[in-house]
Motif scaffolding. Structure first.
Motif, PDB file in Angstrom:
ATOM      1  N   PRO A   4      44.242   6.288  27.159  1.00 55.10           N
ATOM      2  CA  PRO A   4      44.488   5.645  28.446  1.00 55.10           C
ATOM      3  C   PRO A   4      44.639   6.602  29.624  1.00 55.10           C
ATOM      4  CG  PRO A   4      46.514   5.696  27.161  1.00 55.10           C
ATOM      5  CD  PRO A   4      45.424   6.242  26.277  1.00 55.10           C
ATOM      6  N   VAL A   5      44.654   7.900  29.360  1.00 52.96           N
ATOM      7  CA  VAL A   5      44.893   8.883  30.407  1.00 52.96           C
ATOM      8  C   VAL A   5      43.871  10.019  30.269  1.00 52.96           C
ATOM      9  CG1 VAL A   5      46.558  10.585  31.290  1.00 52.96           C
ATOM     10  CG2 VAL A   5      47.358   8.347  30.533  1.00 52.96           C
ATOM     11  N   ALA A  63      47.229   8.474  36.012  1.00 52.68           N
ATOM     12  CA  ALA A  63      47.666   7.355  35.174  1.00 52.68           C
ATOM     13  C   ALA A  63      48.232   6.254  36.072  1.00 52.68           C
ATOM     14  CB  ALA A  63      48.715   7.830  34.166  1.00 52.68           C
ATOM     15  N   PRO A  64      47.358   5.497  36.735  1.00 53.56           N
ATOM     16  CA  PRO A  64      47.823   4.458  37.665  1.00 53.56           C
ATOM     17  C   PRO A  64      48.751   3.456  36.977  1.00 53.56           C
ATOM     18  CG  PRO A  64      45.471   4.816  37.904  1.00 53.56           C
ATOM     19  CD  PRO A  64      45.889   5.579  36.677  1.00 53.56           C
ATOM     20  N   LEU A  84      61.391   3.467  28.839  1.00 50.46           N
ATOM     21  CA  LEU A  84      60.376   4.078  27.990  1.00 50.46           C
ATOM     22  C   LEU A  84      59.984   3.193  26.822  1.00 50.46           C
ATOM     23  CD1 LEU A  84      58.615   6.508  27.353  1.00 50.46           C
ATOM     24  CD2 LEU A  84      60.561   7.553  26.190  1.00 50.46           C
ATOM     25  N   ALA A  85      60.951   2.572  26.173  1.00 49.52           N
ATOM     26  CA  ALA A  85      60.677   1.811  24.953  1.00 49.52           C
ATOM     27  C   ALA A  85      59.726   0.649  25.191  1.00 49.52           C
ATOM     28  CB  ALA A  85      61.986   1.306  24.352  1.00 49.52           C
ATOM     29  N   ASP A  86      59.806   0.016  26.356  1.00 44.99           N
ATOM     30  CA  ASP A  86      59.023  -1.197  26.615  1.00 44.99           C
ATOM     31  C   ASP A  86      57.829  -0.975  27.530  1.00 44.99           C
ATOM     32  OD1 ASP A  86      60.834  -2.738  25.075  1.00 44.99           O
ATOM     33  OD2 ASP A  86      62.183  -2.916  26.788  1.00 44.99           O
ATOM     34  N   ALA A  87      57.586   0.254  27.922  1.00 45.23           N
ATOM     35  CA  ALA A  87      56.497   0.520  28.861  1.00 45.23           C
ATOM     36  C   ALA A  87      55.131   0.389  28.174  1.00 45.23           C
ATOM     37  CB  ALA A  87      56.645   1.918  29.443  1.00 45.23           C
ATOM     38  N   ASP A  88      54.197  -0.270  28.835  1.00 46.34           N
ATOM     39  CA  ASP A  88      52.826  -0.300  28.332  1.00 46.34           C
ATOM     40  C   ASP A  88      52.235   1.104  28.340  1.00 46.34           C
ATOM     41  OD1 ASP A  88      52.957  -3.056  28.034  1.00 46.34           O
ATOM     42  OD2 ASP A  88      52.108  -3.453  30.017  1.00 46.34           O
ATOM     43  N   LEU A  89      52.584   1.868  29.387  1.00 47.33           N
ATOM     44  CA  LEU A  89      52.092   3.234  29.516  1.00 47.33           C
ATOM     45  C   LEU A  89      53.157   4.063  30.236  1.00 47.33           C
ATOM     46  CD1 LEU A  89      49.703   5.234  29.186  1.00 47.33           C
ATOM     47  CD2 LEU A  89      48.954   4.532  31.473  1.00 47.33           C
ATOM     48  N   ALA A  90      53.462   5.227  29.698  1.00 48.34           N
ATOM     49  CA  ALA A  90      54.455   6.113  30.319  1.00 48.34           C
ATOM     50  C   ALA A  90      53.990   7.557  30.180  1.00 48.34           C
ATOM     51  CB  ALA A  90      55.825   5.940  29.675  1.00 48.34           C
ATOM     52  N   ILE A  91      54.326   8.347  31.185  1.00 51.90           N
ATOM     53  CA  ILE A  91      54.106   9.786  31.155  1.00 51.90           C
ATOM     54  C   ILE A  91      55.478  10.441  31.142  1.00 51.90           C
ATOM     55  CG2 ILE A  91      53.054  11.779  32.257  1.00 51.90           C
ATOM     56  CD1 ILE A  91      51.030   9.694  31.405  1.00 51.90           C
ATOM     57  N   GLY A 119      55.024   2.174  23.023  1.00 49.27           N
ATOM     58  CA  GLY A 119      56.018   2.680  22.083  1.00 49.27           C
ATOM     59  C   GLY A 119      55.542   3.764  21.149  1.00 49.27           C
ATOM     60  N   GLU A 120      54.306   4.255  21.304  1.00 47.34           N
ATOM     61  CA  GLU A 120      53.768   5.304  20.442  1.00 47.34           C
ATOM     62  C   GLU A 120      53.321   6.494  21.295  1.00 47.34           C
ATOM     63  OE1 GLU A 120      53.245   5.543  17.113  1.00 47.34           O
ATOM     64  OE2 GLU A 120      53.828   3.537  16.452  1.00 47.34           O
ATOM     65  N   THR A 121      53.595   7.699  20.816  1.00 49.32           N
ATOM     66  CA  THR A 121      53.081   8.889  21.485  1.00 49.32           C
ATOM     67  C   THR A 121      51.612   9.043  21.118  1.00 49.32           C
ATOM     68  OG1 THR A 121      55.250   9.921  21.194  1.00 49.32           O
ATOM     69  CG2 THR A 121      53.443  11.342  21.896  1.00 49.32           C
ATOM     70  N   VAL A 122      50.732   9.063  22.128  1.00 49.83           N
ATOM     71  CA  VAL A 122      49.296   9.121  21.858  1.00 49.83           C
ATOM     72  C   VAL A 122      48.669  10.431  22.324  1.00 49.83           C
ATOM     73  CG1 VAL A 122      49.040   6.619  21.856  1.00 49.83           C
ATOM     74  CG2 VAL A 122      48.723   7.884  23.998  1.00 49.83           C
ATOM     75  N   ALA A 123      49.411  11.229  23.099  1.00 52.90           N
ATOM     76  CA  ALA A 123      48.895  12.531  23.510  1.00 52.90           C
ATOM     77  C   ALA A 123      50.057  13.429  23.889  1.00 52.90           C
ATOM     78  CB  ALA A 123      47.921  12.403  24.684  1.00 52.90           C
ATOM     79  N   GLY A 124      49.870  14.728  23.699  1.00 54.27           N
ATOM     80  CA  GLY A 124      50.895  15.700  24.066  1.00 54.27           C
ATOM     81  C   GLY A 124      50.263  16.992  24.531  1.00 54.27           C
TER      82      GLY A 124
END
Length: 274
Positions: A4-5, A63-64, A84-91, A119-124
């Motif tokens: 997503p980013v 990340a709009p 953070l827990a409920d965000a669709d997308l967070a940085i 709720g899942e880390t998808v990139a770091g």
């Protein structure tokens, strides 16, 4: 998986913050530029705050609509962390990981960012301002060292070894005193246990195969989301002390990473049980 980013753009933004706001202040801080937060070993500098302001101001172009969770933003507004827990997308951003080292003039600090989706880390990403390189992972795509000349090297944790031969990092500062005495005594069972006061570099060298384990007790997302994903993508086994998965919403329960599950279980049983 669909990302997503734009990870390359996010990596470049971390570099920009370092070039403009962090590196000019390294070994050039005045007395008023360093302040204590919760205790004497918990510091914030003008570099932390200025770098986070720059990243936050530009993150919407990458990340709009993403929720921005920065260490210094949460220090000013703790309720922000609950989003953070409920965000669709967070940085999630740590503008300077290893602030104590940065303030002391030690060249061991980094800039970290992670992408959290549902709720899942998808990139770091972990950026080293002094080395001018990035360690990056996207979920399911491996962990990579990315150099400024465009070259990339896939990272892999080292092979497991017996407990007495293990070299690793252990942050024991947040144990209660009695438990800390037990754990520090148990650490005599491994070959070397150390702490660089900088999770960014600890995760980098672990994922690159130079350590056998890492242990942390305090779990703030900016300190561990990026590094844990990178380590797992490099082949590590990671879990909280009770064996459960570490997720972005977790801020306690401890975190232990090892080269493999068998090593994890030996460390948990022989060293980190109190």
């Amino acid at each position: 998986m669909s990302q997503p980013v734009d990870i390359a753009a996010l990596a470049n933004l971390l570099q920009e913050a370092a070039v403009k706001e962090i590196l000019p202040r390294f070994r050039n801080l005045e007395s008023g530029d360093v302040r204590t937060k919760s205790e004497a070993i918990d510091l914030v500098t003008e570099g932390d705050e200025a770098a986070e302001r720059l990243i936050k101001a530009k993150i919407d172009t990458i990340a709009p609509g993403a929720v921005f969770i920065g260490e210094e933003s949460v220090a000013a507004d703790p309720a922000l962390l609950d989003k953070l827990a409920d965000a669709d997308l967070a940085i999630v951003v740590d503008p300077i990981d290893g602030t104590f080292n940065f303030a002391a003039g030690l060249p061991l600090f980094g800039v970290m960012a992670s992408v959290v989706a549902n709720g899942e880390t998808v990139a770091g990403i972990i950026y080293d301002p002094l080395g001018n390189d990035w360690v990056i992972a996207e979920k399911g795509s491996g962990a990579w060292m990315c150099r400024p000349n465009g070259s990339q090297e896939r990272l892999s944790v080292t092979a497991g070894v017996p407990l007495g031969s293990m070299v690793g990092g252990a942050s024991t500062a947040f144990y209660q005193e009695a438990d800390r005495r037990v754990v520090m005594g148990n650490l005599a069972k491994v070959r070397i246990a150390t702490s660089y006061r900088c999770a960014a570099h600890e995760y980098r060298i672990f994922a690159a195969g130079h350590l056998h384990f890492l242990m942390y007790q305090k779990l703030m997302p900016w300190d561990h989301l990026a590094g844990t994903l990178i380590a797992e993508e490099a082949g590590a086994y990671a879990a909280r002390f009770d064996g459960s998965r570490y997720l972005p919403a977790h801020t306690n329960g401890g975190l232990l990473l090892a080269t493999d599950k068998e090593s994890w279980e030996a460390l948990r049983r022989e060293v980190f049980t109190v």
